[in-house]
Design a protein around this motif. Structure first.
Motif, PDB file in Angstrom:
ATOM      1  N   PHE A 265     -34.943 -24.384  86.267  1.00 47.01           N
ATOM      2  CA  PHE A 265     -35.794 -23.633  85.344  1.00 47.01           C
ATOM      3  C   PHE A 265     -36.545 -22.510  86.067  1.00 47.01           C
ATOM      4  O   PHE A 265     -36.769 -21.448  85.487  1.00 47.01           O
ATOM      5  CB  PHE A 265     -36.759 -24.564  84.614  1.00 47.01           C
ATOM      6  N   ILE A 266     -36.900 -22.717  87.319  1.00 49.32           N
ATOM      7  CA  ILE A 266     -37.529 -21.636  88.103  1.00 49.32           C
ATOM      8  C   ILE A 266     -36.540 -20.496  88.301  1.00 49.32           C
ATOM      9  O   ILE A 266     -36.893 -19.315  88.146  1.00 49.32           O
ATOM     10  CB  ILE A 266     -38.056 -22.165  89.455  1.00 49.32           C
ATOM     11  N   VAL A 267     -35.305 -20.833  88.638  1.00 46.84           N
ATOM     12  CA  VAL A 267     -34.264 -19.802  88.792  1.00 46.84           C
ATOM     13  C   VAL A 267     -34.054 -19.072  87.465  1.00 46.84           C
ATOM     14  O   VAL A 267     -33.934 -17.847  87.430  1.00 46.84           O
ATOM     15  CB  VAL A 267     -32.950 -20.428  89.308  1.00 46.84           C
ATOM     16  N   SER A 268     -34.018 -19.831  86.371  1.00 45.50           N
ATOM     17  CA  SER A 268     -33.854 -19.209  85.045  1.00 45.50           C
ATOM     18  C   SER A 268     -35.002 -18.260  84.740  1.00 45.50           C
ATOM     19  O   SER A 268     -34.785 -17.173  84.186  1.00 45.50           O
ATOM     20  CB  SER A 268     -33.773 -20.288  83.969  1.00 45.50           C
ATOM     21  N   ALA A 269     -36.215 -18.652  85.083  1.00 46.33           N
ATOM     22  CA  ALA A 269     -37.371 -17.777  84.864  1.00 46.33           C
ATOM     23  C   ALA A 269     -37.241 -16.504  85.698  1.00 46.33           C
ATOM     24  O   ALA A 269     -37.508 -15.401  85.210  1.00 46.33           O
ATOM     25  CB  ALA A 269     -38.663 -18.510  85.202  1.00 46.33           C
ATOM     26  N   ALA A 270     -36.800 -16.642  86.940  1.00 42.80           N
ATOM     27  CA  ALA A 270     -36.667 -15.483  87.820  1.00 42.80           C
ATOM     28  C   ALA A 270     -35.592 -14.518  87.319  1.00 42.80           C
ATOM     29  O   ALA A 270     -35.724 -13.297  87.475  1.00 42.80           O
ATOM     30  CB  ALA A 270     -36.347 -15.939  89.243  1.00 42.80           C
ATOM     31  N   LEU A 271     -34.559 -15.045  86.696  1.00 47.99           N
ATOM     32  CA  LEU A 271     -33.471 -14.193  86.208  1.00 47.99           C
ATOM     33  C   LEU A 271     -33.836 -13.423  84.943  1.00 47.99           C
ATOM     34  O   LEU A 271     -33.082 -12.558  84.513  1.00 47.99           O
ATOM     35  CB  LEU A 271     -32.222 -15.044  85.947  1.00 47.99           C
ATOM     36  N   GLN A 272     -34.989 -13.702  84.374  1.00 41.45           N
ATOM     37  CA  GLN A 272     -35.419 -13.032  83.140  1.00 41.45           C
ATOM     38  C   GLN A 272     -36.115 -11.706  83.393  1.00 41.45           C
ATOM     39  O   GLN A 272     -36.467 -11.011  82.444  1.00 41.45           O
ATOM     40  CB  GLN A 272     -36.368 -13.948  82.352  1.00 41.45           C
ATOM     41  N   TYR A 273     -36.294 -11.313  84.656  1.00 44.19           N
ATOM     42  CA  TYR A 273     -37.108 -10.141  84.981  1.00 44.19           C
ATOM     43  C   TYR A 273     -36.632  -8.859  84.293  1.00 44.19           C
ATOM     44  O   TYR A 273     -37.423  -7.982  83.998  1.00 44.19           O
ATOM     45  CB  TYR A 273     -37.185  -9.931  86.493  1.00 44.19           C
ATOM     46  N   ASN A 274     -35.331  -8.721  84.026  1.00 42.38           N
ATOM     47  CA  ASN A 274     -34.837  -7.471  83.435  1.00 42.38           C
ATOM     48  C   ASN A 274     -34.631  -7.562  81.925  1.00 42.38           C
ATOM     49  O   ASN A 274     -34.112  -6.642  81.320  1.00 42.38           O
ATOM     50  CB  ASN A 274     -33.535  -7.048  84.104  1.00 42.38           C
ATOM     51  N   ASP A 275     -35.047  -8.655  81.324  1.00 40.63           N
ATOM     52  CA  ASP A 275     -34.909  -8.845  79.880  1.00 40.63           C
ATOM     53  C   ASP A 275     -36.023  -8.068  79.171  1.00 40.63           C
ATOM     54  O   ASP A 275     -37.137  -7.977  79.685  1.00 40.63           O
ATOM     55  CB  ASP A 275     -35.028 -10.344  79.574  1.00 40.63           C
ATOM     56  N   PRO A 276     -35.747  -7.506  78.002  1.00 43.00           N
ATOM     57  CA  PRO A 276     -36.807  -6.771  77.279  1.00 43.00           C
ATOM     58  C   PRO A 276     -38.016  -7.646  76.936  1.00 43.00           C
ATOM     59  O   PRO A 276     -39.141  -7.159  76.935  1.00 43.00           O
ATOM     60  CB  PRO A 276     -36.119  -6.289  76.003  1.00 43.00           C
ATOM     61  N   ASP A 277     -37.778  -8.916  76.646  1.00 42.18           N
ATOM     62  CA  ASP A 277     -38.881  -9.831  76.332  1.00 42.18           C
ATOM     63  C   ASP A 277     -39.069 -10.852  77.458  1.00 42.18           C
ATOM     64  O   ASP A 277     -39.248 -12.036  77.217  1.00 42.18           O
ATOM     65  CB  ASP A 277     -38.655 -10.518  74.992  1.00 42.18           C
TER      66      ASP A 277
ATOM     67  N   ILE B   9     -40.073 -16.038  80.831  1.00 43.86           N
ATOM     68  CA  ILE B   9     -40.611 -16.506  82.118  1.00 43.86           C
ATOM     69  C   ILE B   9     -41.631 -17.608  81.868  1.00 43.86           C
ATOM     70  O   ILE B   9     -41.648 -18.628  82.559  1.00 43.86           O
ATOM     71  CB  ILE B   9     -41.206 -15.327  82.922  1.00 43.86           C
ATOM     72  N   ILE B  10     -42.467 -17.429  80.857  1.00 43.36           N
ATOM     73  CA  ILE B  10     -43.456 -18.456  80.514  1.00 43.36           C
ATOM     74  C   ILE B  10     -42.762 -19.731  80.019  1.00 43.36           C
ATOM     75  O   ILE B  10     -43.103 -20.839  80.439  1.00 43.36           O
ATOM     76  CB  ILE B  10     -44.456 -17.928  79.473  1.00 43.36           C
ATOM     77  N   ILE B  11     -41.770 -19.581  79.141  1.00 49.21           N
ATOM     78  CA  ILE B  11     -41.061 -20.745  78.601  1.00 49.21           C
ATOM     79  C   ILE B  11     -40.380 -21.532  79.713  1.00 49.21           C
ATOM     80  O   ILE B  11     -40.539 -22.757  79.815  1.00 49.21           O
ATOM     81  CB  ILE B  11     -40.044 -20.297  77.525  1.00 49.21           C
ATOM     82  N   TYR B  12     -39.630 -20.848  80.550  1.00 48.74           N
ATOM     83  CA  TYR B  12     -38.947 -21.541  81.654  1.00 48.74           C
ATOM     84  C   TYR B  12     -39.940 -22.053  82.685  1.00 48.74           C
ATOM     85  O   TYR B  12     -39.714 -23.087  83.312  1.00 48.74           O
ATOM     86  CB  TYR B  12     -37.905 -20.636  82.306  1.00 48.74           C
ATOM     87  N   GLY B  13     -41.044 -21.339  82.870  1.00 54.38           N
ATOM     88  CA  GLY B  13     -42.080 -21.803  83.801  1.00 54.38           C
ATOM     89  C   GLY B  13     -42.718 -23.101  83.333  1.00 54.38           C
ATOM     90  O   GLY B  13     -42.969 -24.006  84.142  1.00 54.38           O
ATOM     91  N   ILE B  14     -42.974 -23.203  82.040  1.00 56.47           N
ATOM     92  CA  ILE B  14     -43.527 -24.449  81.497  1.00 56.47           C
ATOM     93  C   ILE B  14     -42.521 -25.581  81.663  1.00 56.47           C
ATOM     94  O   ILE B  14     -42.888 -26.693  82.069  1.00 56.47           O
ATOM     95  CB  ILE B  14     -43.921 -24.253  80.018  1.00 56.47           C
ATOM     96  N   ALA B  15     -41.251 -25.309  81.365  1.00 53.71           N
ATOM     97  CA  ALA B  15     -40.220 -26.339  81.521  1.00 53.71           C
ATOM     98  C   ALA B  15     -40.105 -26.779  82.984  1.00 53.71           C
ATOM     99  O   ALA B  15     -39.952 -27.972  83.272  1.00 53.71           O
ATOM    100  CB  ALA B  15     -38.880 -25.827  81.013  1.00 53.71           C
ATOM    101  N   ALA B  16     -40.211 -25.832  83.914  1.00 53.88           N
ATOM    102  CA  ALA B  16     -40.151 -26.170  85.339  1.00 53.88           C
ATOM    103  C   ALA B  16     -41.347 -27.019  85.749  1.00 53.88           C
ATOM    104  O   ALA B  16     -41.202 -28.001  86.485  1.00 53.88           O
ATOM    105  CB  ALA B  16     -40.099 -24.891  86.178  1.00 53.88           C
ATOM    106  N   THR B  17     -42.526 -26.668  85.267  1.00 52.10           N
ATOM    107  CA  THR B  17     -43.735 -27.425  85.599  1.00 52.10           C
ATOM    108  C   THR B  17     -43.654 -28.852  85.073  1.00 52.10           C
ATOM    109  O   THR B  17     -43.960 -29.804  85.807  1.00 52.10           O
ATOM    110  CB  THR B  17     -44.982 -26.721  85.015  1.00 52.10           C
ATOM    111  N   VAL B  18     -43.217 -29.016  83.836  1.00 51.86           N
ATOM    112  CA  VAL B  18     -43.096 -30.358  83.265  1.00 51.86           C
ATOM    113  C   VAL B  18     -42.036 -31.155  84.021  1.00 51.86           C
ATOM    114  O   VAL B  18     -42.224 -32.347  84.296  1.00 51.86           O
ATOM    115  CB  VAL B  18     -42.784 -30.288  81.751  1.00 51.86           C
ATOM    116  N   SER B  19     -40.938 -30.518  84.398  1.00 49.96           N
ATOM    117  CA  SER B  19     -39.896 -31.209  85.165  1.00 49.96           C
ATOM    118  C   SER B  19     -40.424 -31.662  86.518  1.00 49.96           C
ATOM    119  O   SER B  19     -40.136 -32.776  86.967  1.00 49.96           O
ATOM    120  CB  SER B  19     -38.688 -30.293  85.362  1.00 49.96           C
ATOM    121  N   PHE B  20     -41.191 -30.800  87.163  1.00 48.02           N
ATOM    122  CA  PHE B  20     -41.773 -31.145  88.458  1.00 48.02           C
ATOM    123  C   PHE B  20     -42.761 -32.301  88.315  1.00 48.02           C
ATOM    124  O   PHE B  20     -42.745 -33.245  89.118  1.00 48.02           O
ATOM    125  CB  PHE B  20     -42.452 -29.909  89.055  1.00 48.02           C
ATOM    126  N   LEU B  21     -43.608 -32.246  87.304  1.00 53.05           N
ATOM    127  CA  LEU B  21     -44.556 -33.341  87.067  1.00 53.05           C
ATOM    128  C   LEU B  21     -43.838 -34.636  86.725  1.00 53.05           C
ATOM    129  O   LEU B  21     -44.269 -35.724  87.114  1.00 53.05           O
ATOM    130  CB  LEU B  21     -45.539 -32.962  85.968  1.00 53.05           C
TER     131      LEU B  21
END
Length: 115
Positions: A16-28, A33-45
């Protein structure tokens, strides 16, 4: 928690962190990045066994609703050569939410089962 689920927690946190990083060139990109970041945080916890079952279950349901909302009525695949770029992008985003939904629901039910 057994080792397999601990590994899955760390693995999906990284994915999910990699997915968030790959979103940098997306219009939205900020939303995704927030959605994948939350998923990464919950997965880590989850991997650290520091989260209750309600948050992953709630996120799983919300992500599934997002999948249903974004899924294009004329899904044409994931490759840009498969069809209209907007439809392909909506399909990619929808299936990203489906993956998040499945992972969060599995984590949530795993935690609930252990209680």
């Amino acid at each position: 928690m057994n080792l397999l689920f601990k590994i899955l927690g760390y693995l999906f946190a990284i994915l999910f962190i990699v997915s968030a990083a790959l979103q940098y060139n997306d219009p939205d990109s900020l939303y995704w990045i927030i959605i994948y970041g939350i998923a990464a945080t919950v997965s880590f916890l989850f991997a650290l066994n520091k989260i209750g079952y309600i948050l992953p279950l709630a996120l799983g349901v919300v992500a599934f609703i997002g999948f249903l909302y974004l899924y294009p009525s004329d899904f044409q695949g994931f490759d840009l050569n498969d069809g209209d770029i907007e439809t392909v992008e909506l399909g990619r985003e929808a299936f990203g939410l489906l993956i998040i939904s499945i992972v969060m629901l599995v984590f949530g039910f795993r935690i609930k089962r252990k209680l």
